[in-house]
Design a protein around this motif. Structure first.
Motif, mmCIF file in Angstrom:
data_model
loop_
_atom_site.group_PDB
_atom_site.id
_atom_site.type_symbol
_atom_site.label_atom_id
_atom_site.label_comp_id
_atom_site.label_asym_id
_atom_site.label_seq_id
_atom_site.Cartn_x
_atom_site.Cartn_y
_atom_site.Cartn_z
ATOM 1 N N PHE A 262 72.779 -15.223 181.901
ATOM 2 C CA PHE A 262 73.146 -15.066 183.314
ATOM 3 C C PHE A 262 72.956 -13.602 183.707
ATOM 4 C CE2 PHE A 262 76.160 -18.184 181.392
ATOM 5 C CZ PHE A 262 75.631 -19.338 181.965
ATOM 6 N N PRO A 263 71.739 -13.168 183.997
ATOM 7 C CA PRO A 263 71.475 -11.755 184.290
ATOM 8 C C PRO A 263 72.225 -11.233 185.512
ATOM 9 C CG PRO A 263 69.576 -13.134 184.807
ATOM 10 C CD PRO A 263 70.527 -13.990 184.045
ATOM 11 N N GLN A 264 72.643 -12.144 186.407
ATOM 12 C CA GLN A 264 73.374 -11.689 187.596
ATOM 13 C C GLN A 264 74.717 -11.067 187.243
ATOM 14 O OE1 GLN A 264 72.380 -14.790 186.805
ATOM 15 N NE2 GLN A 264 73.409 -16.332 188.101
ATOM 16 N N LEU A 265 75.242 -11.363 186.054
ATOM 17 C CA LEU A 265 76.510 -10.752 185.643
ATOM 18 C C LEU A 265 76.397 -9.238 185.551
ATOM 19 C CD1 LEU A 265 77.747 -13.210 182.842
ATOM 20 C CD2 LEU A 265 78.566 -13.037 185.196
ATOM 21 N N TRP B 127 81.084 -7.764 179.143
ATOM 22 C CA TRP B 127 80.352 -9.032 179.046
ATOM 23 C C TRP B 127 79.688 -9.173 177.678
ATOM 24 C CZ3 TRP B 127 82.079 -11.666 182.816
ATOM 25 C CH2 TRP B 127 82.196 -11.144 184.109
ATOM 26 N N MET C 232 74.902 -7.368 187.474
ATOM 27 C CA MET C 232 74.898 -6.789 188.825
ATOM 28 C C MET C 232 76.306 -6.665 189.397
ATOM 29 S SD MET C 232 71.702 -9.067 190.229
ATOM 30 C CE MET C 232 71.791 -8.363 191.869
ATOM 31 N N ILE C 233 77.290 -7.184 188.691
ATOM 32 C CA ILE C 233 78.662 -7.130 189.195
ATOM 33 C C ILE C 233 79.293 -5.799 188.796
ATOM 34 C CG2 ILE C 233 80.942 -8.196 189.110
ATOM 35 C CD1 ILE C 233 79.581 -10.832 188.447
ATOM 36 N N CYS D 33 83.917 -11.384 193.763
ATOM 37 C CA CYS D 33 82.605 -10.732 193.788
ATOM 38 C C CYS D 33 81.645 -11.587 194.603
ATOM 39 C CB CYS D 33 82.076 -10.528 192.361
ATOM 40 S SG CYS D 33 81.760 -12.084 191.488
ATOM 41 N N ASP D 34 80.419 -11.101 194.786
ATOM 42 C CA ASP D 34 79.451 -11.777 195.657
ATOM 43 C C ASP D 34 78.936 -13.089 195.089
ATOM 44 O OD1 ASP D 34 79.708 -9.724 197.454
ATOM 45 O OD2 ASP D 34 77.983 -8.598 196.669
ATOM 46 N N PHE D 35 79.154 -13.343 193.815
ATOM 47 C CA PHE D 35 78.596 -14.542 193.180
ATOM 48 C C PHE D 35 79.584 -15.713 193.170
ATOM 49 C CE2 PHE D 35 76.296 -10.949 191.352
ATOM 50 C CZ PHE D 35 74.990 -11.332 191.616
ATOM 51 N N LEU E 287 79.426 -20.263 186.838
ATOM 52 C CA LEU E 287 78.339 -19.844 185.946
ATOM 53 C C LEU E 287 78.701 -20.100 184.486
ATOM 54 C CD1 LEU E 287 77.316 -16.387 187.484
ATOM 55 C CD2 LEU E 287 76.061 -18.537 187.655
#
Length: 320
Positions: A104-107, A96, A109-110, A60-62, A68
């Motif tokens: 980790f709010p970016q999770l 999740w 977005m996956i 993924c992009d992260f 993390l």
């Protein structure tokens, strides 16, 4: 090999986390040493999710999710560092824990990969950021140190060269041959005179050996007759400057000139070593005949195009 590296699990850790042990083999230690150079360039295209690590592979992009989420957090939520994407995908969404989403709010977005029957694919991100099929030469071009190409590169490295000859040529161009004048940096006695082993007249150096030494100059004069090339100096530096503009053109005469040049340098250096270390001597004619025979044999192995120039070259070198 690539698939094994990315899927092998050892005590909950994969390739990126294996520690180098003192008793590991030399080759294995060298493989592990390049991890930091290549770990961000293996990109996994998820299909069935079986061979892609959920935490350590980049899918993924992260980047790797292990950057993390710590191993302790993974175990705390009842998960496992060895899980694959397939293990974590439930009903086409990532399950999740809410505590992770708040931290980790970016999770959130996956997007969940849509699994299929096809196997996962590993791609290589090249130096320009493009995804390519994994090839060894792409990896080498990405991780190797680069500098400005030297003007004599085409003189030394070309497809029809003789490797041992052109390795010596490469050392010569960088003035890295261990000539005796370099021994003064090794605290050799000042009273010891280090003379050229070919002429035994003056101190040995790159400029003297190639081709100011009376012995090597005689060899060089024999070789010149075959080159069909305007020679303005007996200096190897001047001759290199003369040859370089033509070296990139893959025509019969240029290949023959480069082969002769390298063979002469190699034979002079070999004769120097034989006299210095083995106390064996050859005459100028013997050295020249060895150069001629070696280059002729190499010319015989080249698949030439039928042109007037190559036909004349074959005739001059008595190649049927």
């Amino acid at each position: 090999m690539v698939r094994w590296i990315h899927t092998h699990k050892l005590a909950g850790r994969n390739f990126w986390n294996i520690d180098t042990q003192p008793n590991s083999s030399w080759s294995w230690r060298k493989i592990l040493d390049v991890r930091e150079l290549v770990k961000g360039r293996f990109i996994h295209i998820v299909n069935n999710g079986e061979f892609t690590s959920m935490w350590y592979d980049i899918w993924c992009d992260f980047g790797p999710l292990a950057d993390l989420v710590s191993t302790r957090m993974i175990y705390h939520e009842g998960s496992d560092p060895s899980f694959s994407i397939k293990d974590m995908v439930l009903a086409n969404y990532l399950n999740w824990p809410s505590s992770w989403l708040s931290r980790f709010p970016q999770l959130a977005m996956i997007s969940a990969p849509v699994l299929s029957l096809a196997p996962d694919v590993i791609k290589w991100r090249d130096i320009d950021g493009n995804l390519q099929d994994f090839l060894v030469h792409l990896v080498w071009e990405t991780i190797r140190s680069k500098s400005t190409q030297v003007p004599w590169a085409s003189d030394v490295w070309f497809s029809n060269n003789i490797p041992k000859h052109h390795f010596v040529m490469w050392l010569l161009m960088g003035e890295k041959l261990k000539t005796q004048d370099k021994l003064k940096h090794w605290k050799v006695s000042e009273n010891q005179v280090l003379l050229c082993s070919l002429c035994e007249q003056v101190s040995e150096s790159h400029d003297h050996l190639f081709f100011n030494c009376p012995f090597s100059l005689q060899v060089w004069n024999h070789v010149k007759n075959h080159m069909e090339f305007p020679i303005f100096s007996n200096s190897w530096k001047d001759f290199t400057l003369l040859v370089s503009p033509f070296a990139k053109r893959r025509i019969a005469r240029n290949i023959m000139v480069k082969l002769l040049y390298a063979a002469t340098v190699y034979s002079v250096w070999q004769e120097r070593n034989n006299r210095l270390f083995k106390k064996k001597k050859r005459s100028v004619d013997q050295v020249y005949k060895d150069i001629y025979a070696t280059v002729r044999l190499k010319l015989m192995t080249i698949n030439w195009k039928k042109t007037p120039q190559t036909l004349r070259l074959k005739s001059d070198w008595k190649i049927s």
